[in-house]
Design a protein around this motif. Sequence first.
Motif, PDB file in Angstrom:
ATOM      1  N   ASP A 190       0.813  -1.218   0.000  1.00 50.08           N
ATOM      2  CA  ASP A 190       0.000   0.000   0.000  1.00 50.08           C
ATOM      3  C   ASP A 190       0.851   1.276   0.000  1.00 50.08           C
ATOM      4  OD1 ASP A 190       0.926  -0.652   2.496  1.00 50.08           O
ATOM      5  OD2 ASP A 190      -0.898  -0.099   3.557  1.00 50.08           O
ATOM      6  N   VAL A 191       2.157   1.159   0.124  1.00 50.36           N
ATOM      7  CA  VAL A 191       3.055   2.321   0.079  1.00 50.36           C
ATOM      8  C   VAL A 191       3.390   2.580  -1.387  1.00 50.36           C
ATOM      9  CG1 VAL A 191       5.225   3.325   0.896  1.00 50.36           C
ATOM     10  CG2 VAL A 191       3.952   1.737   2.361  1.00 50.36           C
ATOM     11  N   VAL A 192       2.565   3.411  -2.006  1.00 51.19           N
ATOM     12  CA  VAL A 192       2.667   3.699  -3.436  1.00 51.19           C
ATOM     13  C   VAL A 192       2.436   5.191  -3.666  1.00 51.19           C
ATOM     14  CG1 VAL A 192       1.921   1.398  -4.164  1.00 51.19           C
ATOM     15  CG2 VAL A 192       0.220   3.192  -3.815  1.00 51.19           C
ATOM     16  N   ASP A 193       2.755   5.640  -4.852  1.00 48.92           N
ATOM     17  CA  ASP A 193       2.494   7.020  -5.241  1.00 48.92           C
ATOM     18  C   ASP A 193       1.012   7.335  -5.026  1.00 48.92           C
ATOM     19  OD1 ASP A 193       2.982   9.551  -6.276  1.00 48.92           O
ATOM     20  OD2 ASP A 193       2.787   8.911  -8.354  1.00 48.92           O
ATOM     21  N   GLY A 194       0.727   8.400  -4.290  1.00 46.92           N
ATOM     22  CA  GLY A 194      -0.651   8.804  -4.027  1.00 46.92           C
ATOM     23  C   GLY A 194      -1.237   8.283  -2.732  1.00 46.92           C
ATOM     24  N   ALA A 195      -0.516   7.408  -2.013  1.00 47.77           N
ATOM     25  CA  ALA A 195      -1.023   6.873  -0.742  1.00 47.77           C
ATOM     26  C   ALA A 195      -1.095   7.987   0.300  1.00 47.77           C
ATOM     27  CB  ALA A 195      -0.133   5.740  -0.241  1.00 47.77           C
ATOM     28  N   LEU A 196      -1.978   7.833   1.243  1.00 46.08           N
ATOM     29  CA  LEU A 196      -2.252   8.834   2.272  1.00 46.08           C
ATOM     30  C   LEU A 196      -1.223   8.796   3.398  1.00 46.08           C
ATOM     31  CD1 LEU A 196      -4.372  10.925   3.315  1.00 46.08           C
ATOM     32  CD2 LEU A 196      -5.451   9.016   4.493  1.00 46.08           C
ATOM     33  N   VAL A 197      -0.827   9.991   3.851  1.00 47.73           N
ATOM     34  CA  VAL A 197      -0.052  10.157   5.078  1.00 47.73           C
ATOM     35  C   VAL A 197      -0.975  10.924   6.022  1.00 47.73           C
ATOM     36  CG1 VAL A 197       1.965  11.199   6.172  1.00 47.73           C
ATOM     37  CG2 VAL A 197       2.147  10.248   3.874  1.00 47.73           C
ATOM     38  N   LEU A 198      -1.331  10.325   7.155  1.00 48.88           N
ATOM     39  CA  LEU A 198      -2.280  10.918   8.084  1.00 48.88           C
ATOM     40  C   LEU A 198      -1.590  11.195   9.414  1.00 48.88           C
ATOM     41  CD1 LEU A 198      -5.274  11.659   8.610  1.00 48.88           C
ATOM     42  CD2 LEU A 198      -5.561   9.325   9.447  1.00 48.88           C
ATOM     43  N   ILE A 199      -1.722  12.427   9.894  1.00 47.75           N
ATOM     44  CA  ILE A 199      -1.156  12.827  11.185  1.00 47.75           C
ATOM     45  C   ILE A 199      -2.332  13.197  12.078  1.00 47.75           C
ATOM     46  CG2 ILE A 199       0.360  14.430  12.392  1.00 47.75           C
ATOM     47  CD1 ILE A 199       1.866  14.768   9.705  1.00 47.75           C
ATOM     48  N   THR A 200      -2.479  12.468  13.198  1.00 49.07           N
ATOM     49  CA  THR A 200      -3.635  12.619  14.072  1.00 49.07           C
ATOM     50  C   THR A 200      -3.193  13.045  15.462  1.00 49.07           C
ATOM     51  OG1 THR A 200      -4.642  10.794  12.865  1.00 49.07           O
ATOM     52  CG2 THR A 200      -5.711  11.455  14.887  1.00 49.07           C
ATOM     53  N   THR A 201      -3.959  13.979  16.050  1.00 52.18           N
ATOM     54  CA  THR A 201      -3.740  14.430  17.423  1.00 52.18           C
ATOM     55  C   THR A 201      -5.103  14.592  18.082  1.00 52.18           C
ATOM     56  OG1 THR A 201      -3.917  16.814  17.030  1.00 52.18           O
ATOM     57  CG2 THR A 201      -1.772  15.805  16.617  1.00 52.18           C
ATOM     58  N   THR A 202      -5.108  14.907  19.375  1.00 47.96           N
ATOM     59  CA  THR A 202      -6.385  15.200  20.032  1.00 47.96           C
ATOM     60  C   THR A 202      -6.948  16.524  19.543  1.00 47.96           C
ATOM     61  OG1 THR A 202      -5.240  16.218  21.900  1.00 47.96           O
ATOM     62  CG2 THR A 202      -5.876  13.885  22.116  1.00 47.96           C
ATOM     63  N   GLY A 203      -6.104  17.377  18.969  1.00 48.22           N
ATOM     64  CA  GLY A 203      -6.545  18.672  18.459  1.00 48.22           C
ATOM     65  C   GLY A 203      -7.032  18.626  17.018  1.00 48.22           C
ATOM     66  N   GLY A 204      -7.014  17.475  16.392  1.00 46.40           N
ATOM     67  CA  GLY A 204      -7.460  17.351  15.009  1.00 46.40           C
ATOM     68  C   GLY A 204      -6.515  16.461  14.220  1.00 46.40           C
ATOM     69  N   PHE A 205      -6.613  16.558  12.905  1.00 44.92           N
ATOM     70  CA  PHE A 205      -5.725  15.762  12.071  1.00 44.92           C
ATOM     71  C   PHE A 205      -5.414  16.517  10.792  1.00 44.92           C
ATOM     72  CE2 PHE A 205      -9.963  14.492  10.837  1.00 44.92           C
ATOM     73  CZ  PHE A 205      -9.902  14.409   9.468  1.00 44.92           C
ATOM     74  N   ALA A 206      -4.362  16.071  10.131  1.00 46.81           N
ATOM     75  CA  ALA A 206      -3.932  16.655   8.858  1.00 46.81           C
ATOM     76  C   ALA A 206      -3.433  15.510   7.990  1.00 46.81           C
ATOM     77  CB  ALA A 206      -2.817  17.675   9.094  1.00 46.81           C
ATOM     78  N   GLY A 207      -3.393  15.754   6.717  1.00 44.43           N
ATOM     79  CA  GLY A 207      -2.950  14.696   5.835  1.00 44.43           C
ATOM     80  C   GLY A 207      -2.270  15.213   4.594  1.00 44.43           C
ATOM     81  N   GLY A 208      -1.589  14.320   3.945  1.00 42.78           N
ATOM     82  CA  GLY A 208      -0.927  14.592   2.682  1.00 42.78           C
ATOM     83  C   GLY A 208      -0.855  13.284   1.911  1.00 42.78           C
ATOM     84  N   THR A 209      -0.190  13.316   0.782  1.00 42.32           N
ATOM     85  CA  THR A 209      -0.049  12.106  -0.021  1.00 42.32           C
ATOM     86  C   THR A 209       1.408  11.893  -0.393  1.00 42.32           C
ATOM     87  OG1 THR A 209      -0.503  13.329  -2.052  1.00 42.32           O
ATOM     88  CG2 THR A 209      -2.368  12.223  -1.018  1.00 42.32           C
ATOM     89  N   LEU A 210       1.737  10.634  -0.648  1.00 43.20           N
ATOM     90  CA  LEU A 210       3.076  10.284  -1.111  1.00 43.20           C
ATOM     91  C   LEU A 210       3.194  10.666  -2.583  1.00 43.20           C
ATOM     92  CD1 LEU A 210       3.556   6.740   0.470  1.00 43.20           C
ATOM     93  CD2 LEU A 210       4.299   8.949   1.364  1.00 43.20           C
ATOM     94  N   THR A 211       4.326  11.266  -2.942  1.00 37.27           N
ATOM     95  CA  THR A 211       4.575  11.676  -4.321  1.00 37.27           C
ATOM     96  C   THR A 211       6.009  11.363  -4.695  1.00 37.27           C
ATOM     97  OG1 THR A 211       5.260  13.914  -3.667  1.00 37.27           O
ATOM     98  CG2 THR A 211       2.922  13.601  -4.183  1.00 37.27           C
TER      99      THR A 211
END
Length: 155
Positions: free
Chosen positions: A81-102
Motif C-alpha cells: 500500500d506504500v505507493v504514489d498517491g497513498a495517504l499520510v495521516l497525522i492525528t492528534t487530540t486537536g485534530g488531524f492533517a494529511g498529505g499524499t506520497l509523491t
Amino acid sequence: MQPLHPEPTSRRPVWTWAGAAAGLALALTMFLNTRAPNTPSAASRPATETFMVSGAVVLGDGTSFTRDDRGGCAGTGAHADVVDGALVLITTTGGFAGGTLTDPQTLADGTCRFSFSAPRVPAGQDAYLVMVADQDPRQYTEQELTGPSVILRVD
C-alpha cells in the motif's frame, strides 16, 4: 464481449481511508485522554496554531519494494500500500492533517523514497500519531516533526 465480473482493482476506495482516519482519531483521543494533563507550554499555545510536516517516507529493505524502468518504485508484500498517491495521516487530540506520497524514487543507496507534505498540523499537542498508507501508526513528538526534513521509515 465484456466479462460478467470486473477485474478487482488494487486501489482502496475512499471510504476505506476515511474509516481508517476516523478509527485512528478515536484511538488517539482515547489514548491521550488517559495520559497526564497537558504541559503548561502546550496548554498556552492558541488552538488555531498549526505547522507543516514535510519530508520523505523510506522503504529501505530491498525486499519491501520493486523498481520500475523509470527510476521509480512501489512497495510490495506487507508494504504494497506504500505507493504514489497513498495517504499520510497525522492525528492528534486537536485534530488531524494529511498529505499524499509523491515522487517515488529508487536511490543509489538501495532505498525507495517518497516525498510528502502535510499542511495544517495542529501545534502544541503532547503526541502525534503518523500513519503512512495502511501501515501501523507510529508516535512522534512535535519536535521530531518540525525538523528541516522528516524521514519516516516504514519497513
